[in-house]
Design an enzyme around this catalytic site. Structure first.
Site, mmCIF file in Angstrom:
data_model
loop_
_atom_site.group_PDB
_atom_site.id
_atom_site.type_symbol
_atom_site.label_atom_id
_atom_site.label_comp_id
_atom_site.label_asym_id
_atom_site.label_seq_id
_atom_site.Cartn_x
_atom_site.Cartn_y
_atom_site.Cartn_z
ATOM 1 N N HIS A 229 9.462 11.387 8.027
ATOM 2 C CA HIS A 229 10.526 11.541 9.024
ATOM 3 C C HIS A 229 10.337 12.821 9.842
ATOM 4 O O HIS A 229 10.924 12.955 10.919
ATOM 5 C CB HIS A 229 11.917 11.487 8.375
ATOM 6 C CG HIS A 229 12.295 12.670 7.548
ATOM 7 N ND1 HIS A 229 12.131 12.713 6.174
ATOM 8 C CD2 HIS A 229 12.871 13.854 7.874
ATOM 9 C CE1 HIS A 229 12.577 13.858 5.703
ATOM 10 N NE2 HIS A 229 13.040 14.572 6.721
ATOM 11 N N ASP A 251 8.416 7.491 3.142
ATOM 12 C CA ASP A 251 8.695 8.753 3.822
ATOM 13 C C ASP A 251 7.536 9.718 3.617
ATOM 14 O O ASP A 251 7.667 10.755 2.976
ATOM 15 C CB ASP A 251 10.008 9.370 3.339
ATOM 16 C CG ASP A 251 10.516 10.458 4.299
ATOM 17 O OD1 ASP A 251 9.853 10.686 5.326
ATOM 18 O OD2 ASP A 251 11.560 11.063 4.012
ATOM 19 N N GLY A 329 16.048 21.486 6.189
ATOM 20 C CA GLY A 329 14.935 22.397 6.380
ATOM 21 C C GLY A 329 13.955 22.334 5.227
ATOM 22 O O GLY A 329 12.830 22.805 5.325
ATOM 23 N N SER A 331 12.816 19.477 4.034
ATOM 24 C CA SER A 331 12.040 18.232 4.140
ATOM 25 C C SER A 331 10.543 18.506 4.131
ATOM 26 O O SER A 331 10.051 19.417 4.777
ATOM 27 C CB SER A 331 12.380 17.502 5.437
ATOM 28 O OG SER A 331 13.625 16.892 5.358
ATOM 29 N N SER A 346 12.317 14.380 0.643
ATOM 30 C CA SER A 346 12.790 13.430 1.647
ATOM 31 C C SER A 346 14.212 13.733 2.083
ATOM 32 O O SER A 346 14.483 13.895 3.270
ATOM 33 C CB SER A 346 12.714 11.998 1.097
ATOM 34 O OG SER A 346 13.308 11.072 1.985
#
Length: 371
Positions: A229, A251, A329, A331, A346
């Protein structure tokens, strides 16, 4: 939830969220020595894990250290038993002391499990029965801010429904869960489920910040395996261009690392790092750590596997659920257990965080972890 760099609007979604943010690849230069008595753990990582267990579980530091010493061997034992017995088992996990437990359906298999060095637990539902129940739930139109995952400790599929659940037909989903009887447990939670753009150190691009995942290589070129993402919405990062993205459904994504720095170690945010020497599948009950550019180094344990999370941006399947802290932040950041890489950050829920298994991403892009 995605974190937008200064000058952009900060968009918050609640209970299950994607976490985005970014520094260079979540890895620092040189790994530090293992903590005394805990093979494979940098001292700071062992300290974080021990502090988390003493606070969360109310055990002594000595007991926490013993769990860390025990669990790696226990995971190997579970892998060997699963390979040997196949579908005669009905799920595996680590108990509160890090010891291996195998769910079985009959006494003969229980005897084989005990002879192999694990505890055997007689349960009602087979792996196939639970997989069928999960598939039935996932056939109902997705309801945002819900998740569906496997809990081997209770031999059930767990449907988590946030108080922010929207979209689809929640009533139909709950009716389906009821029809499936005790194969399914419905759990009510608060807040939203958000994407959490970030991993390890921060990376930035296009007004977005994420964290670095795992440094990898292929054909002499360095790459960063990160959250899909993140790489889906940003074509050029401060560390190099995006080369691939799989989101939703999965993801994971790929960034070509052009910085000239790609150590196989995770930043611990104090000038030291944890070497990552291998990757593996996560195990329920396993004590884990997460590094991300917002919440930095946090610890917890694996709660569920094969989790489907219905984010506002789309559903992602086969995720790892933990109780380690993650926020926007984070991710893309690293999920690991000592020196073993497990997943890519994720998203988050209320008291939970979700991770893409790293092995699937490595296979998809044909890359290997840097040493």
């Amino acid at each position: 939830m995605r974190k937008i760099v200064k000058g952009r609007r900060f968009v918050a979604r609640s209970a299950i969220a994607l976490l985005a943010g970014a520094t260079a690849a979540g890895f620092l230069a040189a790994p530090v020595a293992s903590a005394a008595g805990v093979d494979g753990y940098a001292p700071e990582v062992a300290q974080s894990a021990v502090a988390d267990m003493t606070e969360r579980e109310g055990i002594s530091p000595a007991a926490a250290i013993e769990i860390l010493r025990t669990q790696n061997a226990s995971v190997r034992t579970l892998d060997q038993i699963s390979d040997k017995l196949g579908d005669r088992t009905a799920g595996v996990y680590l108990d509160a002391k890090g010891k291996p437990v195998v769910n079985v359906l009959d006494a003969a298999t229980a005897d084989e499990v005990r002879a192999s060095g694990a505890e055997a637990k007689l349960v009602r539902h087979s792996t196939q029965a639970l997989a069928s129940a999960q598939s039935t739930l996932e056939s109902v139109p997705a309801v945002t801010h819900t998740s569906i995952g496997l809990d081997p400790k209770t031999n059930q599929v767990v449907l988590s429904v946030s108080d922010a659940a929207t979209g689809g037909d929640l009533a139909a989903l709950l009716r389906t869960a009821h029809r499936l009887g005790d194969r399914v447990r419905v759990e009510r939670v608060t807040g939203e489920m958000h994407l959490a753009i970030l991993n390890g150190e921060a990376i930035t691009g296009g007004g977005t910040r994420c964290s670095v995942g795992f440094n990898t290589n292929k054909g002499g070129q360095n790459y960063i395996v990160d959250a899909g993402h993140c790489t889906r919405v940003v074509s050029q990062w401060n560390v190099g261009p995006s080369q691939g993205a799989s989101f939703p459904t999965n993801d994971y994504g790929l960034i070509r690392n052009t910085t000239g720095s790609a150590p196989g170690a995770v930043t611990l945010w104090n000038g030291s790092s944890q070497k990552i020497s291998s990757h593996a599948a996560a195990t329920v009950g396993q004590r884990i750590q997460k590094s991300g550019s917002t919440t930095r180094l946090t610890s917890g344990s694996v709660q569920r596997l094969n989790v489907t999370v219905n984010y506002s941006e789309g559903s992602v399947h086969q995720l790892i659920q933990t109780n380690a802290l993650a926020n926007p932040g984070d991710s893309g950041g690293c999920l690991f257990s000592g020196s073993v890489g497990l997943g890519i950050t994720s998203g988050k829920g209320s008291g939970t965080s979700y991770y893409q298994p790293v092995g699937e991403a490595l296979t998809a892009y044909g890359v290997t972890l840097n040493s």
